[in-house]
Design a protein around this motif. Structure first.
Motif, short mmCIF file in Angstrom:
data_model
loop_
_atom_site.label_atom_id
_atom_site.label_comp_id
_atom_site.label_asym_id
_atom_site.label_seq_id
_atom_site.Cartn_x
_atom_site.Cartn_y
_atom_site.Cartn_z
N UNK B 2 0.77 -1.12 0.17
CA UNK B 2 -0.75 0.39 -0.45
C UNK B 2 1.16 0.96 0.13
N UNK B 3 1.99 0.88 0.48
CA UNK B 3 3.27 2.31 1.05
C UNK B 3 3.33 2.54 -0.78
N UNK B 4 3.68 1.92 -1.27
CA UNK B 4 4.24 1.88 -3.25
C UNK B 4 3.51 1.84 -3.36
N UNK B 71 -4.22 3.46 4.83
CA UNK B 71 -3.34 2.22 5.17
C UNK B 71 -4.09 2.91 6.41
N UNK B 72 -4.65 3.23 7.20
CA UNK B 72 -5.27 2.50 8.58
C UNK B 72 -6.69 2.25 7.81
N UNK B 73 -7.29 2.10 6.87
CA UNK B 73 -8.45 1.19 6.21
C UNK B 73 -8.11 -0.26 5.68
N UNK B 79 0.60 3.91 13.79
CA UNK B 79 1.61 3.99 13.55
C UNK B 79 1.37 4.33 11.93
N UNK B 80 2.13 3.47 11.23
CA UNK B 80 1.61 3.01 10.01
C UNK B 80 1.11 4.00 8.92
N UNK B 81 -0.34 3.93 9.93
CA UNK B 81 -0.87 5.04 9.53
C UNK B 81 -0.24 6.59 8.95
N UNK B 82 -0.19 7.05 10.08
CA UNK B 82 1.32 8.09 9.47
C UNK B 82 2.38 8.30 8.49
N UNK B 83 3.31 7.05 8.27
CA UNK B 83 4.05 6.58 7.54
C UNK B 83 3.26 6.57 5.91
N UNK B 84 2.24 6.85 6.52
CA UNK B 84 1.65 6.04 5.09
C UNK B 84 1.32 7.94 4.27
#
Lengths: 178, 182
Positions: B2-4, B71-73, B79-84
């Motif tokens: 998802x980040x990519x 990212x959250x959904x 924390x991973x959402x913040x990275x998104x």
């Protein structure tokens, strides 16, 4: 110097609501006021920043940063102008789920949504009137909108086609003149 | 993964976002709402509304918000959402950074370049179409829930267009109206 650049663009990013061109007078005052460049240079930069893709305020902050302190300056200025909206929107995103469950907020947003669509429709009309679209040129926005809206064409293709169309038109007109 | 995707999509938005914030809306909407379903059309409208009231360009605001929400959904942590959020925001700025660096080398040449000027002969009128498409895409049953929505649309349109009411004031009044009538 880097610190001043960062602070200046942080301030610009934090105090200009609505984004884009709303930021212009403040940027101009800060940049010309600091003696970083004169009025004429700034207007030149403005014209170029406007014709680039991406957020206008970001483009101009990168331009000014680069002018003053090359690549590190460009990066510092970019982060300075992005940071305020990043922090504000991230905090809203973190708490928004709790907000929307609040019935008061939901009530307000029910009315806000159609009003927001109106706030997009107005600049559309204003830009159309400013460009004084006449005759065949009027077909360009019409076809673009229909392709995107009804036929699901990606705006990327519409943008590429419009740019290419402009170049082909210019080449043809020039050939005619010769 | 998802980040990519976030990086790729927001890089694309930054690269093709010609004509200012409003013109970029149709591009953002097509990607974030229609293609990737990161946010609903309603949430997207809410982001635009919030952007009008908060500082910063809509492209940045949407990147920050969508980066987190997507990212959250997808079921990851805060924390991973913040990275998104960070990734989407950096991605949308990167094309600007590259282009400015590229142009700064010979920016007088860029300004007087015939092809750049010619491209804008087509791009400028197309911008109107891009903004219109953004407005039309948002005129759906998620945002227009009843006849009152249509009345609010007309009132807000007339207020900003004819009477030059500031968008922030329009938004504040609309929110108050919502509290009263819904």
């Amino acid at each position: 110097m880097y610190w001043t650049l960062f602070l200046t663009f942080f301030k610009i990013g934090a105090f200009t609501i609505g984004g884009g061109y709303a930021m212009l007078p403040l940027i101009q005052r800060e940049v010309v006021g600091h003696g970083w460049m004169d009025e004429k240079e700034f207007i030149d930069l403005f014209a170029v920043a406007q014709s680039l893709p991406g957020a206008f305020a970001i483009n101009i902050s990168i331009f000014i940063g680069y002018r003053l302190r090359k690549i590190p300056g460009a990066i510092v200025s970019m982060f300075g102008s992005v940071l305020p909206s990043f922090v504000i929107i991230l905090s809203i995103a973190l708490f928004f789920t709790q907000f929307t469950e609040n019935s008061w907020v939901e009530k307000a947003f029910k009315a806000l949504r159609p009003a927001t669509v109106a706030l997009i429709a107005v600049p559309c009309l204003v830009t159309a009137m400013k460009l004084k679209l006449k005759g065949a040129v009027f077909l360009i926005p019409l076809i673009s909108a229909v392709l995107i809206w009804l036929f699901g064409v990606s705006p990327v293709y519409v943008i590429l086609a419009a740019a290419l169309g402009g170049i082909l038109y210019d080449l043809r007109m020039n050939r005619r003149l010769k | 993964m998802i980040y990519w995707q976030l990086f790729f999509v927001y890089f694309k938005i930054g690269l093709f976002g010609f004509g200012g914030g409003y013109a970029m809306l149709s591009l953002i909407q097509r990607e974030a709402v229609d293609n990737y379903h990161w946010v609903t059309s309603q949430e997207f409208t809410d982001i635009v509304a919030v952007s009008q009231m908060t500082p910063g360009p809509i492209a940045i605001n949407s990147a920050t918000y969508v980066g987190f929400t997507a990212v959250q959904n997808a079921g990851y942590s805060h924390t991973m959402g913040i990275w998104g959020s960070v990734i989407a925001t950096v991605a949308v700025c990167l094309p600007s950074l590259f282009l400015v660096l590229l142009i700064s080398v010979s920016y007088a040449k860029f300004r007087s370049n015939r092809y750049v000027a010619a491209a804008f002969l087509g791009l400028r009128p197309a911008t109107v179409g891009l903004i219109a498409a953004a407005a039309l895409m948002l005129m759906n049953s998620e945002n227009f829930i009843d006849y009152k929505s249509i009345l609010i649309f007309i009132a807000a349109f007339m207020a900003t267009w004819k009477f030059k009411v500031h968008p922030i004031l329009t938004i504040l009044i609309a929110s108050l109206v919502g509290l009263i009538i819904y």
